[in-house]
Motif scaffolding. Structure first.
Motif, PDB file in Angstrom:
ATOM      1  N   ALA A 237       0.821  -1.214   0.000  1.00 51.63           N
ATOM      2  CA  ALA A 237       0.000   0.000   0.000  1.00 51.63           C
ATOM      3  C   ALA A 237       0.853   1.261   0.000  1.00 51.63           C
ATOM      4  O   ALA A 237       0.433   2.302  -0.530  1.00 51.63           O
ATOM      5  CB  ALA A 237      -0.929   0.003   1.207  1.00 51.63           C
ATOM      6  N   GLY A 238       2.049   1.198   0.572  1.00 53.86           N
ATOM      7  CA  GLY A 238       2.920   2.364   0.610  1.00 53.86           C
ATOM      8  C   GLY A 238       4.069   2.308  -0.385  1.00 53.86           C
ATOM      9  O   GLY A 238       5.016   3.084  -0.261  1.00 53.86           O
ATOM     10  N   SER A 239       3.994   1.424  -1.367  1.00 51.29           N
ATOM     11  CA  SER A 239       5.093   1.242  -2.306  1.00 51.29           C
ATOM     12  C   SER A 239       5.076   2.320  -3.392  1.00 51.29           C
ATOM     13  O   SER A 239       4.083   3.014  -3.614  1.00 51.29           O
ATOM     14  CB  SER A 239       5.018  -0.145  -2.947  1.00 51.29           C
ATOM     15  N   ASP A 240       6.188   2.411  -4.089  1.00 48.22           N
ATOM     16  CA  ASP A 240       6.322   3.402  -5.160  1.00 48.22           C
ATOM     17  C   ASP A 240       5.421   3.097  -6.348  1.00 48.22           C
ATOM     18  O   ASP A 240       5.005   4.020  -7.063  1.00 48.22           O
ATOM     19  CB  ASP A 240       7.782   3.464  -5.625  1.00 48.22           C
ATOM     20  N   VAL A 241       5.121   1.834  -6.584  1.00 41.79           N
ATOM     21  CA  VAL A 241       4.290   1.495  -7.737  1.00 41.79           C
ATOM     22  C   VAL A 241       2.856   1.982  -7.528  1.00 41.79           C
ATOM     23  O   VAL A 241       2.174   2.388  -8.483  1.00 41.79           O
ATOM     24  CB  VAL A 241       4.338  -0.029  -8.007  1.00 41.79           C
ATOM     25  N   VAL A 242       2.371   1.983  -6.296  1.00 38.00           N
ATOM     26  CA  VAL A 242       1.050   2.532  -6.003  1.00 38.00           C
ATOM     27  C   VAL A 242       1.046   4.041  -6.214  1.00 38.00           C
ATOM     28  O   VAL A 242       0.099   4.606  -6.772  1.00 38.00           O
ATOM     29  CB  VAL A 242       0.626   2.178  -4.564  1.00 38.00           C
ATOM     30  N   GLN A 243       2.112   4.699  -5.776  1.00 38.96           N
ATOM     31  CA  GLN A 243       2.225   6.148  -5.991  1.00 38.96           C
ATOM     32  C   GLN A 243       2.306   6.474  -7.478  1.00 38.96           C
ATOM     33  O   GLN A 243       1.720   7.465  -7.942  1.00 38.96           O
ATOM     34  CB  GLN A 243       3.455   6.676  -5.263  1.00 38.96           C
ATOM     35  N   LEU A 244       3.006   5.643  -8.239  1.00 38.56           N
ATOM     36  CA  LEU A 244       3.091   5.843  -9.683  1.00 38.56           C
ATOM     37  C   LEU A 244       1.722   5.722 -10.337  1.00 38.56           C
ATOM     38  O   LEU A 244       1.363   6.540 -11.211  1.00 38.56           O
ATOM     39  CB  LEU A 244       4.066   4.839 -10.289  1.00 38.56           C
ATOM     40  N   ALA A 245       0.941   4.719  -9.927  1.00 40.75           N
ATOM     41  CA  ALA A 245      -0.408   4.555 -10.476  1.00 40.75           C
ATOM     42  C   ALA A 245      -1.290   5.760 -10.149  1.00 40.75           C
ATOM     43  O   ALA A 245      -2.074   6.222 -10.985  1.00 40.75           O
ATOM     44  CB  ALA A 245      -1.035   3.274  -9.927  1.00 40.75           C
ATOM     45  N   TYR A 246      -1.133   6.284  -8.938  1.00 39.11           N
ATOM     46  CA  TYR A 246      -1.911   7.464  -8.541  1.00 39.11           C
ATOM     47  C   TYR A 246      -1.506   8.684  -9.369  1.00 39.11           C
ATOM     48  O   TYR A 246      -2.367   9.448  -9.840  1.00 39.11           O
ATOM     49  CB  TYR A 246      -1.702   7.740  -7.056  1.00 39.11           C
ATOM     50  N   ASP A 247      -0.201   8.884  -9.564  1.00 34.53           N
ATOM     51  CA  ASP A 247       0.264  10.044 -10.323  1.00 34.53           C
ATOM     52  C   ASP A 247      -0.201   9.993 -11.777  1.00 34.53           C
ATOM     53  O   ASP A 247      -0.585  11.017 -12.352  1.00 34.53           O
ATOM     54  CB  ASP A 247       1.792  10.120 -10.268  1.00 34.53           C
ATOM     55  N   VAL A 248      -0.160   8.800 -12.372  1.00 31.34           N
ATOM     56  CA  VAL A 248      -0.570   8.663 -13.772  1.00 31.34           C
ATOM     57  C   VAL A 248      -2.063   8.952 -13.934  1.00 31.34           C
ATOM     58  O   VAL A 248      -2.491   9.524 -14.936  1.00 31.34           O
ATOM     59  CB  VAL A 248      -0.230   7.249 -14.287  1.00 31.34           C
ATOM     60  N   ALA A 249      -2.859   8.599 -12.934  1.00 28.23           N
ATOM     61  CA  ALA A 249      -4.312   8.780 -13.045  1.00 28.23           C
ATOM     62  C   ALA A 249      -4.767  10.183 -12.681  1.00 28.23           C
ATOM     63  O   ALA A 249      -5.686  10.717 -13.312  1.00 28.23           O
ATOM     64  CB  ALA A 249      -5.026   7.754 -12.164  1.00 28.23           C
ATOM     65  N   PHE A 250      -4.141  10.800 -11.677  1.00 27.98           N
ATOM     66  CA  PHE A 250      -4.708  12.028 -11.110  1.00 27.98           C
ATOM     67  C   PHE A 250      -3.818  13.258 -11.203  1.00 27.98           C
ATOM     68  O   PHE A 250      -4.254  14.348 -10.851  1.00 27.98           O
ATOM     69  CB  PHE A 250      -5.080  11.785  -9.641  1.00 27.98           C
ATOM     70  N   THR A 251      -2.582  13.108 -11.631  1.00 28.22           N
ATOM     71  CA  THR A 251      -1.706  14.277 -11.750  1.00 28.22           C
ATOM     72  C   THR A 251      -1.028  14.268 -13.109  1.00 28.22           C
ATOM     73  O   THR A 251      -0.244  13.360 -13.409  1.00 28.22           O
ATOM     74  CB  THR A 251      -0.626  14.281 -10.644  1.00 28.22           C
ATOM     75  N   GLY A 252      -1.329  15.234 -13.901  1.00 30.00           N
ATOM     76  CA  GLY A 252      -0.622  15.399 -15.168  1.00 30.00           C
ATOM     77  C   GLY A 252      -1.245  14.640 -16.320  1.00 30.00           C
ATOM     78  O   GLY A 252      -1.944  15.213 -17.161  1.00 30.00           O
ATOM     79  N   GLN A 253      -1.044  13.309 -16.372  1.00 31.74           N
ATOM     80  CA  GLN A 253      -1.443  12.545 -17.543  1.00 31.74           C
ATOM     81  C   GLN A 253      -2.935  12.223 -17.576  1.00 31.74           C
ATOM     82  O   GLN A 253      -3.532  12.152 -18.648  1.00 31.74           O
ATOM     83  CB  GLN A 253      -0.647  11.233 -17.600  1.00 31.74           C
ATOM     84  N   PHE A 254      -3.526  11.962 -16.449  1.00 28.97           N
ATOM     85  CA  PHE A 254      -4.940  11.578 -16.344  1.00 28.97           C
ATOM     86  C   PHE A 254      -5.257  10.372 -17.235  1.00 28.97           C
ATOM     87  O   PHE A 254      -6.294  10.313 -17.892  1.00 28.97           O
ATOM     88  CB  PHE A 254      -5.860  12.760 -16.705  1.00 28.97           C
ATOM     89  N   ASN A 255      -4.319   9.437 -17.252  1.00 28.75           N
ATOM     90  CA  ASN A 255      -4.479   8.215 -18.043  1.00 28.75           C
ATOM     91  C   ASN A 255      -4.990   7.115 -17.116  1.00 28.75           C
ATOM     92  O   ASN A 255      -4.214   6.367 -16.526  1.00 28.75           O
ATOM     93  CB  ASN A 255      -3.149   7.819 -18.679  1.00 28.75           C
ATOM     94  N   TYR A 256      -6.305   7.004 -16.986  1.00 29.49           N
ATOM     95  CA  TYR A 256      -6.900   6.077 -16.028  1.00 29.49           C
ATOM     96  C   TYR A 256      -6.720   4.623 -16.469  1.00 29.49           C
ATOM     97  O   TYR A 256      -6.593   3.731 -15.629  1.00 29.49           O
ATOM     98  CB  TYR A 256      -8.385   6.392 -15.854  1.00 29.49           C
ATOM     99  N   GLY A 257      -6.717   4.387 -17.774  1.00 27.54           N
ATOM    100  CA  GLY A 257      -6.519   3.021 -18.252  1.00 27.54           C
ATOM    101  C   GLY A 257      -5.145   2.487 -17.911  1.00 27.54           C
ATOM    102  O   GLY A 257      -4.995   1.362 -17.422  1.00 27.54           O
ATOM    103  N   LEU A 258      -4.116   3.300 -18.138  1.00 23.73           N
ATOM    104  CA  LEU A 258      -2.745   2.892 -17.807  1.00 23.73           C
ATOM    105  C   LEU A 258      -2.570   2.750 -16.300  1.00 23.73           C
ATOM    106  O   LEU A 258      -1.899   1.825 -15.830  1.00 23.73           O
ATOM    107  CB  LEU A 258      -1.761   3.911 -18.367  1.00 23.73           C
ATOM    108  N   SER A 259      -3.163   3.661 -15.535  1.00 20.61           N
ATOM    109  CA  SER A 259      -3.099   3.557 -14.079  1.00 20.61           C
ATOM    110  C   SER A 259      -3.754   2.273 -13.592  1.00 20.61           C
ATOM    111  O   SER A 259      -3.259   1.622 -12.659  1.00 20.61           O
ATOM    112  CB  SER A 259      -3.777   4.770 -13.448  1.00 20.61           C
ATOM    113  N   ALA A 260      -4.880   1.890 -14.225  1.00 16.43           N
ATOM    114  CA  ALA A 260      -5.541   0.641 -13.845  1.00 16.43           C
ATOM    115  C   ALA A 260      -4.648  -0.561 -14.127  1.00 16.43           C
ATOM    116  O   ALA A 260      -4.625  -1.527 -13.351  1.00 16.43           O
ATOM    117  CB  ALA A 260      -6.862   0.508 -14.600  1.00 16.43           C
TER     118      ALA A 260
END
Length: 309
Positions: A257-280
């Motif tokens: 839950a606190g790993s970098d990959v979770v933070q990466l998924a959050y950043d891709v979906a909600f900051t900058g790219q807004f790529n929800y498919g890739l974040s999923a």
């Protein structure tokens, strides 16, 4: 008719109590998490666009394009995923055995035991989001003042520590220790702060486990002339094995839950790219890998677990 009714055995009653205990979680899992998991899988094979006019979102089926992009095109996903998994494999055994060691010390009777236990639980409170935000804000407000002096002191201390660590590494390598073992020890020492901060809940669980061991077992071991080492491996360790499974599961999930990959998924979906498919895709792949690790580790420990009834 009541005389012919079959009564539940003690084991069946305990099993029923266990099912009733997890029932609220199971209902919440079905109502909330299953739907979210289904939507994550749906988003991973679609391109999601937000409808700013009518509200909601639109899905455009793209198949496995998001998965191909994640593994072949994206610049950091594979590296972040690999690093997160390796950190998990390093942290989980260290946190588990450190928690057991500290629980055995804190389970002994000594003046101020309650205060010491509270101190070991403080990292759980200090890692909360509100406290973390306050500490970050304080650090920003101190930029240019005391923080510069602290940074210089940290740099000086780091140089001294690095020299000492290099000396110790060379000394142990000269004794013929395997290089892989030394790499693991060095990585563990480098993450000692994270290990201590993540051990609060596990220590409490192990303390409860140690206090549930019947004192008669230790009395018998003492009468038989068992040493402290033998008592640990023949009495203490087998009796806390079920709780080791609990702590391993908790530690893996908490680490994920606190790993970098979770933070990466959050950043891709909600900051900058807004790529929800890739974040999923990031979330789905990392979750599947974590579940596989859970199944393998728990299956390995389960075969060697003793349950005391």
């Amino acid at each position: 008719m009541n005389k012919n009714r079959k009564k539940l055995t003690l084991l069946q009653k305990r099993s029923l109590m266990g099912y009733l205990f997890i029932l609220p979680w199971f209902v919440g899992f079905l109502v909330f998490y299953v739907r979210s998991l289904f939507m994550t899988g749906q988003f991973s094979v679609n391109q999601l666009t937000i409808d700013t006019v009518n509200g909601g979102y639109n899905l455009n089926f793209v198949g496995l394009d998001n998965f191909i992009y994640a593994f072949r095109v994206h610049g950091t996903f594979k590296q972040v995923l690999t690093t997160s998994v390796l950190n998990m494999l390093i942290d989980v055994p260290l946190i588990t055995f450190f928690s057991l060691f500290m629980a055995m010390l804190l389970n002994k009777k000594f003046p101020g035991r309650a205060l010491v236990r509270a101190i070991f639980f403080l990292p759980i409170i200090l890692n909360s989001e509100a406290i973390t935000a306050a500490m970050d804000l304080s650090a920003q407000m101190m930029q240019g003042g005391i923080s510069n002096q602290a940074a210089e002191m940290s740099a000086t201390a780091a140089g001294t520590i690095a020299f000492d660590v290099d000396y110790l590494i060379d000394m142990f390598m000269s004794l013929g220790l395997p290089a892989s073992l030394m790499d693991y020890i060095v990585a563990a020492v480098a993450r000692i702060n994270d290990i201590i901060s993540a051990s609060g809940v596990q220590i409490i669980i192990f303390i409860a486990a140690l206090q549930s061991i019947p004192g008669s077992m230790y009395e018998v071991a003492k009468i038989e002339g068992a040493t402290g080492y033998e008592t640990f491996w023949k009495v203490t360790f087998p009796m806390v094995m079920p709780h080791i499974i609990t702590n391993v599961v908790y530690t893996i999930v908490d680490n994920f839950a606190g790993s970098d990959v979770v933070q990466l998924a959050y950043d891709v979906a909600f900051t900058g790219q807004f790529n929800y498919g890739l974040s999923a895709v990031f979330s789905l792949v990392s979750s599947v890998i974590t579940c596989i690790i859970l199944v393998v580790v728990c299956g390995f420990i389960q075969k060697r677990t003793f349950y005391y009834n």
